[in-house]
Design an enzyme around this catalytic site. Structure first.
Site: not given
Lengths: 505, 165, 505, 165
Positions: A164, A207, A236, A291
């Site tokens: 973000g 999402h 999140k 990752r």
């Protein structure tokens, strides 16, 4: 298998990786900054070395220093965790040159996916469904033109971005310029790279992301989806698995696309392909995170696998110990990210000393924490304290279990977002899984339904406040007894009290 | 012992008397008996008519509250005799409102220099902390009277950054 | 479903049941003795009532008082946990008369299985394989005769017994008389019933038990086995699921027998059928425990079910939500029972105040605890502090995970059996699952392999001792600073120190 | 600061000097530098040559020890100047050994009355605590010299129950 692994990270993820290494019989090397000498990951590791000053650039982002420690300590591999150097391909290459195994994907795959613009191009080539927008960095003017063409609302995103940062929603032409500027400067600050691009906004999307895991022998498997629609400013906050809107068929289709995206990028280790899913359950490629994800535990709980163990095995050259058809989901898992921030004040970070820490436990509760009672949360890094995850046979009982766990959680001395979860978990739409990426921001915009806390509770609180004070009041005349249980904690109250002219304590 | 407890704005009068079996409490004249245990500093377990409450004491930056479950009650316990406490009613003096730093950080941008006319809720300046940029908004419609900081300045929690009149 | 449930127990199991009720939206009523006012189960419950003095007979075993609280609080059901009243059929009947639902099997089933002698008769009738021995209470003389007939070694057991109390192993005729006396007096003390009987000892057996769950509509399902061979004086210390020696076929055969045993007893709710398994994997009925077991969590972790939730649903009249074929085992689970006892001194209980409590957490770790930092473990009850349970994909990783968890566990201020687990978990025979009910006693008889703790560690310990002392040493001349971090804890040291003439602190 | 640390029976000499970067330690003449942090009272994190140790301080009934992982080291820290400490070498005076109660409990049975000849490890009496009966065994072969308690007696931890000569 590796004998010694260096963990190039801090906080709860460093602790979580150290635990995995210990369970696999590998020695662990921690690194720390001046601000983290007393941190949990330092005392949990077998070895620990100072990197430098608190500023990340001088410590956890200092590639040369990290590699120097690796060399000095004889670590054979480095796990970057998430954040910091985890998606930095220069670091991955530097590890290779230093003869240390980077636990993650090849640098090339990181570079491809690391640049959202190049990723878009590659995914388009692989016929992965995409959101309309630019596939490359833009100038403010180009952005304005493109936005006009595809129509508002649009998203401005940092090409090197993530989490973000350097991301802005623009609903009308007027807002574009200032948003563009902020996004660019934030991107510059966060990633040393001001390149930003633009995408059409899918209204009220979910999402939903797919976890993939790939070994170095060409085996790629997906581990199902995670529902990550609960976000605040694109961060999140609550994640779960499985998603209420993903059935077997959709899971298979999304999984297949994710695996093919990973394959086209020559991917290995654990990775995540993020999608936006619209009301008609069409899904669009958003980005691939090269990752381990913060939310990986919900996948671990429903699959019964340990993703960090798998990352280590894969990095050591082992084959995936299972095939796609062996992967089965059991039960439902939910994660809440516990942050040191004040939900009643714009979620401003609330660093400081944790004076009291009561952690939930018991059936189906997992607390991946990086803090302890007495620890002072530093101002210098992401304020996440812990990941609280629950597992239960179905979503309803998982929700109930999370409510129970949250009610047991208490962090004294700093503000946390714990009260926010209470609100979320009780919200009828969340309970019914009617959520999208805008849900939380809408919830926060609406007045915190002043649920008339039973006046009974008011009474108890009032009396308790007096009791705490009374418990520390000195027996008439002589001073406070030194074995006074209350002494230590009420000091803060006393200080504040004095200013207000409280009964002499 | 007699206390005046300001809780969620309301002022309650609490009288406590330690008895053999617990505490005799009088809340705004209403009597009840409380069985109280202090398992650890800052925590208490209180039983009233069999109802059990686990109560936590919270102190963040001199702001005190009582936490029961996840419900927070901001409180101040005062000595009715104290006069000092009588003052400090409203924070708002003759229409001028301060914008204060809610936490330590760095000023990265001034959006509304002194003299600028601002709407209530309009961003006046941006501070960055823990890698997040946050806009500080004007608490009222009016004019930025003065700015106490400049871009790049490091600020402490509670520091007054600007005044809007 | 019940609106309010009373938990007639204390400690970790009371807390665990309260958590289940909360998750199912039921109000909870705790009961406590004078010794437990500040106990965790009291503050976790919605309501709590004093039963009486510390002595169990005046509190947790006081049927009249418990029912009075149930009536007063309006509880619709009572969960007895384990121990105390959990296997007391008089209590079950009293509940029925009081119109409160007893969460457990029918009193008749409890009475049948509660008397080991009657149970033997019933099981023999149901053709359940049995160990040779008496099926009824014996006099000392009858015991001697029977022992002579079936041959030594033999076991003396309390008819009303459980948990190893009133149980004695006799290897030679000479020992019989005194063992018989002790068993009888212990039985009398523990169960108000001195009846004892006698059985042939199966040499080096495994203790393997089957979890069954039955609703009130005739549905009975087994949830696989638990390996409970690690016992000290017939007290389980470490349990795991599944058992290394039980394959699908044996599991099905034992499960079938267990279900049929439960059915023949008219059983409902959760119960456990215990078997001895000899070297040739023949299994013999040992006893049926008509309650929830301490080790129930290992079954929960491998089946993904919550046994207390199921008990509550069943008691409310619901049908089992699954059938036998739906039950599948995933991964491996291990439980360690953390006791306040001193392994270096005959495992004598070590009550006292917990001055520091560091609990393990993270992936696959579940800590069902009944204590907290600052809690004073009372002398009056069973000294179990917590059940530590781990879950992992296979036994090897479960062992490694438990080692990791144990290494994170620290209890300051009292002795615990934590060091014992380190020994067990590292023992080659345990690692290879070569265990039987005599394993632990043999291990304890053997000298604690003085694994030469690296002299390096000696050095660190020596320096640390000095550092702790130095950290509390007053700055030359003036007194100790009151913000001294070390102050509180070192007091004990200082006291001891003074006696020994330590550097003035 | 100089300390004499008796650890696992052995006596070590520890010299500590607080420096800027940590603690200069001299252990039996051997020098090394330790980076030390005290996260919480009774806990310390010590780094020596990069090796990290989490050390816990344990005090149970006046018996002090240092815990690293699950390894326990019983310790006593003494002032070399103190003479008092010089005495108390061996606990065992002229062949008489005490049987002491390792914890509070109740004597339920005397198995070997005064005068009885006993083997080493032979049970002398049984005490009950926390619903468990435990036999207290003779520390040596010999004769029960005297019993300080009778059946039914409540005993304190550390109380001397019997002597064997």
């Amino acid at each position: 298998m590796f004998k010694k692994v260096l963990i190039a990270n801090r906080g709860e993820i460093a602790v979580r990786i150290i635990r995995a290494c210990r369970e696999m019989g590998m020695a662990t090397v921690a690194v720390f900054s001046d601000a983290d000498r007393a941190a949990l990951h330092v005392s949990h590791a077998d070895e620990a070395y100072l990197l430098g000053h608190a500023a990340a650039t001088e410590s956890y982002l200092n590639i040369a220093k990290v590699l120097e420690v690796a060399r000095h300590s004889g670590a054979q591999a480095i796990h970057p965790g998430y954040g910091f150097l985890s998606e930095n391909s220069r670091f991955a290459r530097a590890c290779a040159e230093a003869g240390v195994k980077f636990i993650g994907p090849p640098a090339a795959a990181m570079e491809l996916m690391g640049s959202k613009t190049r990723a878009r191009q590659a995914m388009q080539a692989a016929n992965v469904p995409m959101v309309p927008g630019s596939a490359r960095g833009l100038s403010a003017q180009e952005a304005a033109d493109l936005a006009a063409r595809i129509g508002f609302p649009v998203m401005i995103k940092a090409a090197a971005g993530g989490g973000g940062k350097g991301m802005r929603l623009v609903r009308a032409p007027g807002e574009l310029e200032s948003a563009f500027a902020t996004a660019q400067s934030e991107a510059l600050r966060a990633f040393n790279d001001g390149e930003v691009y633009l995408e059409k906004l899918i209204e009220n999307p979910r999402h939903i992301e797919i976890q993939v895991i790939a070994d170095e022998h060409g085996n790629i498997v997906h581990l199902g989806e995670r529902e990550c629609s609960l976000q605040r400013r694109h961060q999140k906050v609550v994640e779960e698995a499985p998603s209420a809107v993903v059935d077997e068929d959709l899971r298979r289709r999304m999984g297949t696309v994710a695996v093919q995206a990973a394959r086209s990028a020559g991917y290995t280790s654990a990775g995540t392909v993020e999608f936006l899913v619209d009301g008609a359950r069409n899904f669009f490629f958003l980005e691939m995170n090269t990752r381990l994800q913060v939310e990986h535990p919900v996948t671990e709980l429903v699959t019964g696998l340990d993703l960090v163990h798998l990352q280590l095995r894969i990095a050591a050259g082992e084959k995936l110990p299972f095939r796609q058809e062996d992967v089965a989901l059991r039960g439902h898992a939910i994660e809440c990210r516990i942050y040191a921030e004040d939900p009643e004040n714009n979620f401003f970070p609330s660093p400081g000393t944790i004076t009291r820490l009561l952690r939930p436990s018991g059936p189906g509760v997992r607390d991946d924490s990086g803090v302890y009672e007495g620890w002072t949360v530093p101002l210098d890094y992401d304020p996440m304290l812990s990941k609280l995850i629950v597992h239960a046979p179905d979503r309803a009982s998982a929700l109930a279990r999370m409510r129970r766990a949250i009610s047991e959680y208490f962090v004294g001395g700093i503000k946390t977002n714990l009260p926010l979860f209470q609100r979320i978990l009780e919200h009828p739409d969340f309970v019914a899984a009617r959520i999208d990426t805008g849900f939380l921001d809408r919830l926060l915009a609406s007045p915190a339904s002043a649920k008339a806390s039973s006046s009974k509770l008011d009474d108890i609180a009032a009396v308790s406040a007096a009791l705490f004070t009374a418990a520390t009041a000195p027996p008439a005349g002589n001073g406070r007894r030194s074995d006074d249980p209350q002494r230590s904690v009420t000091s803060a109250w006393k200080r504040a009290a004095r200013d207000e002219g409280i009964e002499r304590l | 012992m007699i206390y005046e407890v300001i809780i969620q704005g309301k002022t309650r009068r609490v009288e406590l008397l330690r008895t053999g079996s617990g505490w005799q409490c009088k809340l705004d004249g209403k009597d009840f008996l409380a069985d109280v245990a202090f398992p650890r500093p800052g925590l208490l377990s209180i039983l009233v008519d069999g109802k059990s409450y686990e109560v936590k004491q919270q102190a963040v930056a001199g702001e005190n509250s009582i936490v029961i479950g996840q419900e927070r009650f901001s409180v101040a316990v005062r000595d009715p005799r104290s006069l000092a406490s009588r003052r400090r009613a409203g924070y708002d003096e003759q229409g001028v409102k301060k914008i204060t730093a809610p936490m330590p950080g760095k000023v990265v941008r001034i959006l509304a220099p002194a003299g600028t006319a601002v709407e209530s809720g309009q961003a006046v300046l941006v501070i960055e902390a823990m890698k997040m940029q946050n806009e500080l908004k004007s608490p009222k419609k009016g004019r930025v009277k003065k700015l106490n900081v400049s871009e790049g300045a490091a600020v402490e929690a509670g520091q007054s950054l600007a005044e809007v009149e």
